[in-house]
Design a protein around this motif. Structure first.
Motif, PDB file in Angstrom:
ATOM      1  N   LEU A 164      37.897  47.479  38.876  1.00  0.00           N
ATOM      2  CA  LEU A 164      36.677  48.012  38.275  1.00  0.00           C
ATOM      3  C   LEU A 164      36.877  48.476  36.837  1.00  0.00           C
ATOM      4  CD1 LEU A 164      35.383  50.157  41.282  1.00  0.00           C
ATOM      5  CD2 LEU A 164      34.646  47.860  40.617  1.00  0.00           C
ATOM      6  N   ALA A 165      38.106  48.425  36.338  1.00  0.00           N
ATOM      7  CA  ALA A 165      38.375  48.856  34.965  1.00  0.00           C
ATOM      8  C   ALA A 165      37.491  48.066  34.010  1.00  0.00           C
ATOM      9  CB  ALA A 165      39.846  48.657  34.617  1.00  0.00           C
ATOM     10  N   PRO A 166      36.621  48.717  33.223  1.00  0.00           N
ATOM     11  CA  PRO A 166      35.651  47.991  32.397  1.00  0.00           C
ATOM     12  C   PRO A 166      36.280  46.973  31.467  1.00  0.00           C
ATOM     13  CG  PRO A 166      35.147  50.334  32.428  1.00  0.00           C
ATOM     14  CD  PRO A 166      36.474  50.170  33.102  1.00  0.00           C
ATOM     15  N   ARG A 167      37.418  47.320  30.852  1.00  0.00           N
ATOM     16  CA  ARG A 167      38.028  46.401  29.895  1.00  0.00           C
ATOM     17  C   ARG A 167      38.478  45.116  30.578  1.00  0.00           C
ATOM     18  NH1 ARG A 167      42.876  47.222  25.936  1.00  0.00           N
ATOM     19  NH2 ARG A 167      43.481  48.867  27.331  1.00  0.00           N
ATOM     20  N   GLY A 168      39.029  45.249  31.784  1.00  0.00           N
ATOM     21  CA  GLY A 168      39.480  44.066  32.495  1.00  0.00           C
ATOM     22  C   GLY A 168      38.347  43.319  33.161  1.00  0.00           C
ATOM     23  N   LEU A 169      37.411  44.054  33.759  1.00  0.00           N
ATOM     24  CA  LEU A 169      36.340  43.428  34.539  1.00  0.00           C
ATOM     25  C   LEU A 169      35.437  42.578  33.664  1.00  0.00           C
ATOM     26  CD1 LEU A 169      34.822  43.131  37.207  1.00  0.00           C
ATOM     27  CD2 LEU A 169      33.564  45.210  36.647  1.00  0.00           C
ATOM     28  N   GLY A 170      34.850  43.161  32.604  1.00  0.00           N
ATOM     29  CA  GLY A 170      33.952  42.405  31.750  1.00  0.00           C
ATOM     30  C   GLY A 170      34.655  41.261  31.058  1.00  0.00           C
ATOM     31  N   LEU A 171      35.889  41.490  30.628  1.00  0.00           N
ATOM     32  CA  LEU A 171      36.654  40.457  29.943  1.00  0.00           C
ATOM     33  C   LEU A 171      36.949  39.294  30.878  1.00  0.00           C
ATOM     34  CD1 LEU A 171      38.264  39.454  27.503  1.00  0.00           C
ATOM     35  CD2 LEU A 171      40.185  40.839  28.305  1.00  0.00           C
ATOM     36  N   ARG A 172      37.401  39.574  32.077  1.00  0.00           N
ATOM     37  CA  ARG A 172      37.732  38.508  33.026  1.00  0.00           C
ATOM     38  C   ARG A 172      36.498  37.699  33.395  1.00  0.00           C
ATOM     39  NH1 ARG A 172      39.476  40.660  37.864  1.00  0.00           N
ATOM     40  NH2 ARG A 172      40.442  38.700  38.485  1.00  0.00           N
ATOM     41  N   GLU A 173      35.368  38.380  33.595  1.00  0.00           N
ATOM     42  CA  GLU A 173      34.135  37.676  33.925  1.00  0.00           C
ATOM     43  C   GLU A 173      33.734  36.720  32.804  1.00  0.00           C
ATOM     44  OE1 GLU A 173      31.415  40.824  34.604  1.00  0.00           O
ATOM     45  OE2 GLU A 173      31.931  41.051  36.731  1.00  0.00           O
ATOM     46  N   ALA A 174      33.859  37.183  31.565  1.00  0.00           N
ATOM     47  CA  ALA A 174      33.510  36.340  30.423  1.00  0.00           C
ATOM     48  C   ALA A 174      34.501  35.204  30.234  1.00  0.00           C
ATOM     49  CB  ALA A 174      33.457  37.197  29.153  1.00  0.00           C
ATOM     50  N   ALA A 175      35.769  35.475  30.529  1.00  0.00           N
ATOM     51  CA  ALA A 175      36.825  34.522  30.197  1.00  0.00           C
ATOM     52  C   ALA A 175      37.030  33.414  31.222  1.00  0.00           C
ATOM     53  CB  ALA A 175      38.144  35.278  30.015  1.00  0.00           C
ATOM     54  N   MET A 176      36.789  33.683  32.498  1.00  0.00           N
ATOM     55  CA  MET A 176      37.199  32.747  33.539  1.00  0.00           C
ATOM     56  C   MET A 176      36.692  31.314  33.349  1.00  0.00           C
ATOM     57  SD  MET A 176      39.516  33.647  35.518  1.00  0.00           S
ATOM     58  CE  MET A 176      39.399  32.231  36.619  1.00  0.00           C
ATOM     59  N   PRO A 177      35.420  31.089  33.014  1.00  0.00           N
ATOM     60  CA  PRO A 177      34.992  29.690  32.829  1.00  0.00           C
ATOM     61  C   PRO A 177      35.795  28.964  31.754  1.00  0.00           C
ATOM     62  CG  PRO A 177      33.089  31.138  32.996  1.00  0.00           C
ATOM     63  CD  PRO A 177      34.302  32.025  32.860  1.00  0.00           C
ATOM     64  N   PHE A 178      36.130  29.655  30.688  1.00  0.00           N
ATOM     65  CA  PHE A 178      36.871  29.041  29.591  1.00  0.00           C
ATOM     66  C   PHE A 178      38.351  28.858  29.944  1.00  0.00           C
ATOM     67  CE2 PHE A 178      33.227  31.281  27.859  1.00  0.00           C
ATOM     68  CZ  PHE A 178      32.615  30.264  27.138  1.00  0.00           C
ATOM     69  N   LEU A 179      38.908  29.813  30.676  1.00  0.00           N
ATOM     70  CA  LEU A 179      40.286  29.668  31.132  1.00  0.00           C
ATOM     71  C   LEU A 179      40.403  28.490  32.099  1.00  0.00           C
ATOM     72  CD1 LEU A 179      41.287  33.404  31.816  1.00  0.00           C
ATOM     73  CD2 LEU A 179      41.520  32.081  29.698  1.00  0.00           C
ATOM     74  N   GLU A 180      39.422  28.364  32.984  1.00  0.00           N
ATOM     75  CA  GLU A 180      39.436  27.256  33.941  1.00  0.00           C
ATOM     76  C   GLU A 180      39.295  25.912  33.231  1.00  0.00           C
ATOM     77  OE1 GLU A 180      36.275  28.454  36.465  1.00  0.00           O
ATOM     78  OE2 GLU A 180      37.562  29.697  37.766  1.00  0.00           O
ATOM     79  N   ASP A 181      38.412  25.857  32.213  1.00  0.00           N
ATOM     80  CA  ASP A 181      38.266  24.615  31.443  1.00  0.00           C
ATOM     81  C   ASP A 181      39.573  24.261  30.739  1.00  0.00           C
ATOM     82  OD1 ASP A 181      35.649  24.356  32.213  1.00  0.00           O
ATOM     83  OD2 ASP A 181      34.797  25.080  30.321  1.00  0.00           O
ATOM     84  N   LEU A 182      40.219  25.279  30.158  1.00  0.00           N
ATOM     85  CA  LEU A 182      41.482  25.038  29.458  1.00  0.00           C
ATOM     86  C   LEU A 182      42.539  24.522  30.424  1.00  0.00           C
ATOM     87  CD1 LEU A 182      42.961  25.257  26.760  1.00  0.00           C
ATOM     88  CD2 LEU A 182      43.446  27.658  27.287  1.00  0.00           C
ATOM     89  N   TYR A 183      42.549  25.077  31.627  1.00  0.00           N
ATOM     90  CA  TYR A 183      43.503  24.608  32.632  1.00  0.00           C
ATOM     91  C   TYR A 183      43.196  23.175  33.056  1.00  0.00           C
ATOM     92  CZ  TYR A 183      45.781  23.884  37.087  1.00  0.00           C
ATOM     93  OH  TYR A 183      46.512  23.339  38.104  1.00  0.00           O
TER      94      TYR A 183
END
Length: 259
Positions: free
Chosen positions: A82-101
């Motif tokens: 629930l840590a805001p810095r990790g939660l919001g960042l991970r939600e925003a990042a996952m589609p792009f991380l998955e595409d990069l992978y």
């Protein structure tokens, strides 16, 4: 009577400090501990360790296996997620991380700076990719990894100065530990827009990393690819990593700010 860790010296720490000492006794190398080990590592007396550990088990912060050994419980993971810095960042990042992978089939990592270290908040590991020394939630030095170099290059000057004063650990013979060379590298990373760490953590791996920015343009994270050094083409990988970083930055810039 005050608790004692060795039967003679009183322990004047608060209850919160004692609980945190118990949790801090666990490490990646020691994920399971006996009560005696918990007491020794936390500096608590055995009775105090037993009482506090029982409370942590009841709440779900610790678990006990059939042999009575303690390990970190899932309740802590639930809270940490629930840590805001990790939660919001991970939600925003996952589609792009998955595409990069999907494009590379290589290790993809996302990290933030915490003080003078970095913390990995997400990671996608390629099945046939080179093994890496990182894990989600794990900390690492800033001066050696690709993501660390990006975060250090864009850190406040006082943070850079503190890190460069050292000590700077040499993971391999290629790890740059000279402050003058490191400062020049940080300037080059800011100018070029990405970092390359070649053989600095393990001699067989290379990482390419780029900065992730928030709505104000501040660097809040870094994303990287980790590939085999002998197969690496940093100039070809950098645009892919930068594109992922820009995509995450766009989402962060358009998302409502958390209060």
């Amino acid at each position: 009577m005050a608790d004692t860790a060795d039967g003679a010296r009183p322990d004047h720490r608060t209850v919160t400090a004692k609980v945190l000492a118990l949790l801090g006794a666990f490490t990646p190398g020691t994920p399971e501990l006996t009560l005696t080990e918990l007491a020794r590592r936390s500096g608590l007396s055995l009775p105090t360790a037993h009482r506090r550990a029982a409370e942590l088990v009841e709440w779900g912060a610790l678990e006990r296996d059939a042999d009575g050994r303690y390990r970190v419980g899932l309740r802590l993971w639930e809270v940490a997620s629930l840590a805001p810095r990790g939660l919001g960042l991970r939600e925003a990042a996952m589609p792009f991380l998955e595409d990069l992978y999907e494009v590379t089939r290589e290790n993809v990592q996302l990290a933030v700076r915490e003080g003078h270290e970095l913390v990995f908040v997400e990671r996608i590991a390629g099945r046939h990719a080179i093994p890496v020394l990182t894990r989600v939630g794990g900390r690492f030095d800033l001066h050696s990894t690709g993501v660390g170099l990006v975060l250090l290059a864009h850190a406040p000057v006082d943070v850079q100065d503190a890190v460069l004063r050292g000590p700077l650990r040499a993971y391999t013979p290629l790890t740059v530990t000279d402050p003058v060379r490191l400062r020049a590298r940080l300037a080059e990373i800011r100018r070029r827009g990405y970092a390359v760490s070649e053989g600095q953590v393990t001699t067989d791996a290379l990482s390419v990393a780029a900065p992730v920015r928030d709505a104000d343009g501040a660097v809040v994270a870094a994303v990287s690819l980790v590939v085999r050094l002998d197969e690496a083409r940093p100039a070809a990988l950098a645009p892919l990593v930068q594109a992922a970083a820009r995509g995450i930055s766009r989402v962060l810039g358009s998302a409502p700010r958390r209060r």
